[in-house]
Design a protein around this motif. Structure first.
Motif, PDB file in Angstrom:
ATOM      1  N   GLN A   1       0.826  -1.196   0.000  1.00 18.80           N
ATOM      2  CA  GLN A   1       0.000   0.000   0.000  1.00 18.80           C
ATOM      3  C   GLN A   1       0.861   1.247   0.000  1.00 18.80           C
ATOM      4  O   GLN A   1       1.981   1.244   0.507  1.00 18.80           O
ATOM      5  CB  GLN A   1      -0.912  -0.008   1.237  1.00 18.80           C
ATOM      6  CG  GLN A   1      -0.231   0.353   2.566  1.00 18.80           C
ATOM      7  CD  GLN A   1       0.554  -0.770   3.214  1.00 18.80           C
ATOM      8  OE1 GLN A   1       1.020  -1.692   2.549  1.00 18.80           O
ATOM      9  NE2 GLN A   1       0.726  -0.689   4.535  1.00 18.80           N
TER      10      GLN A   1
ATOM     11  N   TYR B   1      -8.467  -1.784   0.832  1.00 22.79           N
ATOM     12  CA  TYR B   1      -7.192  -2.250   0.267  1.00 22.79           C
ATOM     13  C   TYR B   1      -7.224  -3.756   0.015  1.00 22.79           C
ATOM     14  O   TYR B   1      -6.688  -4.230  -0.996  1.00 22.79           O
ATOM     15  CB  TYR B   1      -6.034  -1.889   1.201  1.00 22.79           C
ATOM     16  CG  TYR B   1      -4.692  -2.297   0.634  1.00 22.79           C
ATOM     17  CD1 TYR B   1      -4.167  -1.666  -0.486  1.00 22.79           C
ATOM     18  CD2 TYR B   1      -3.963  -3.344   1.208  1.00 22.79           C
ATOM     19  CE1 TYR B   1      -2.949  -2.051  -1.028  1.00 22.79           C
ATOM     20  CE2 TYR B   1      -2.745  -3.732   0.684  1.00 22.79           C
ATOM     21  CZ  TYR B   1      -2.240  -3.094  -0.439  1.00 22.79           C
ATOM     22  OH  TYR B   1      -1.035  -3.488  -0.974  1.00 22.79           O
TER      23      TYR B   1
ATOM     24  N   VAL C   1       1.694  -6.173   1.799  1.00 24.40           N
ATOM     25  CA  VAL C   1       1.700  -4.937   2.582  1.00 24.40           C
ATOM     26  C   VAL C   1       3.113  -4.653   3.073  1.00 24.40           C
ATOM     27  O   VAL C   1       3.978  -5.533   3.080  1.00 24.40           O
ATOM     28  CB  VAL C   1       0.759  -5.014   3.809  1.00 24.40           C
ATOM     29  CG1 VAL C   1      -0.688  -5.018   3.384  1.00 24.40           C
ATOM     30  CG2 VAL C   1       1.074  -6.220   4.678  1.00 24.40           C
TER      31      VAL C   1
END
Length: 306
Positions: free
Chosen positions: A217, A245, A266
């Protein structure tokens, strides 16, 4: 569902090693053409290398010392573990050829180091170094990771990346042609990119002959130009909440080539540097939520790959 949800990195490593393997991050003192004035100063707008330098990873320490300290850190849990030297900070193929090769060889000379992972930019892989790496991969595990970040040249220009997507395609193809396993890294949610455009990015990424892919992200990090941009133009940014997300990642994974290895979804940055988003999750906790949601959606990697 009999189809695996996605191809994970741990399973991938088991193809090569009959024992546990851990990457040890290194800061080998490299710089970057986007910092030293060759292409720019200050680096990419999102970049603060402190976000991925562990305590043992300091520039003033030789590569071998960093590796030994990293080994001691991980060996408490797994005494029989082997290691991959992960040249992570900045651009680890940028500099004088002899000096670069000497650092790689220093790493490989450390006991229980069984291979190299080299992070770099697609505009920093000279042919002479590819020749050298082609020989290394014949005797050791080798993975070269390119920072792709986006497939949009407009985005790459906006974040002051200093290269084009065509540069990425060329570097990946030339590296793979040498028999070197090649990985990519992308950031999901860069300013100006819509959710639909992010999903379409997966199609372009799938056309590259990548072995592995990391995604994470967009994070706003203190001390970066992007953080300053966010203060003055917050309307240019859309920071995903956790559930959104997860849906973005699944849309992306559904369009990826089915055989690509997905190493990460992530990134975690130190709390004192992270501005947003702060989801308060460890990587494994995110993966558990992602897998649960994929099962709920009845989906898997490559479901919509064409």
């Amino acid at each position: 569902m009999n189809t695996p949800l996605y191809n994970d990195f741990t399973t991938f490593l088991k193809r090569y090693f009959p024992y546990k393997v851990q990457k040890i991050s290194l800061n080998a003192g490299f710089t970057c053409p986007n910092r030293d004035g060759t292409k720019g100063f200050g680096g990419c707008t999102y970049c603060n290398n402190q976000t991925f330098n562990p305590e043992y990873c300091h520039t003033e320490k030789p590569v071998a010392v960093q590796l030994e300290e990293g080994k001691r850190f991980f060996a408490r849990k797994y005494p029989d573990m082997k290691y991959l030297a992960y040249f992570q900070a900045y651009t680890n193929t940028y500099g004088e050829l002899e000096s670069i090769c000497r650092k790689y060889e220093e790493a490989l000379a450390v006991e229980d180091v069984v291979g190299l992972v080299i992070g770099t930019r697609p505009d920093c892989m000279p042919e002479a170094l590819l020749n050298y790496l082609e020989e290394i991969r014949k005797t050791h595990f080798l993975l070269v990771e390119y920072g792709i970040e986006s497939t949009s040249d407009q985005t790459l220009q906006r974040i002051h990346r200093g290269h084009t997507f065509a540069d990425t395609c060329r570097a990946v193809e030339q590296t793979v042609a040498r028999g070197i396993q090649t990985g990519g890294h992308v950031i999901l949610g860069l300013p100006g990119e819509t959710r639909k455009e992010i999903a379409q990015q997966a199609v372009a990424i799938s056309h590259l002959p990548l072995t592995t892919l990391k995604m994470h992200q967009l994070q706003l990090i203190r001390g970066t130009r992007m953080a300053q941009e966010y203060e003055t133009m917050p309307e240019d940014f859309h920071l995903f909440d956790l559930n959104e997300y997860i849906e973005v990642v699944i849309d992306y994974v559904e369009r990826l080539r089915p055989d690509m290895i997905l190493e990460r979804f992530v990134s975690q940055s130190p709390a004192d540097l992270l501005i947003a988003p702060d989801w308060g999750l460890k990587n494994y906790e995110f993966v558990a939520k992602l897998r649960k949601r994929m099962e709920e959606r009845g989906t898997f990697q490559g479901k919509y790959y064409v």
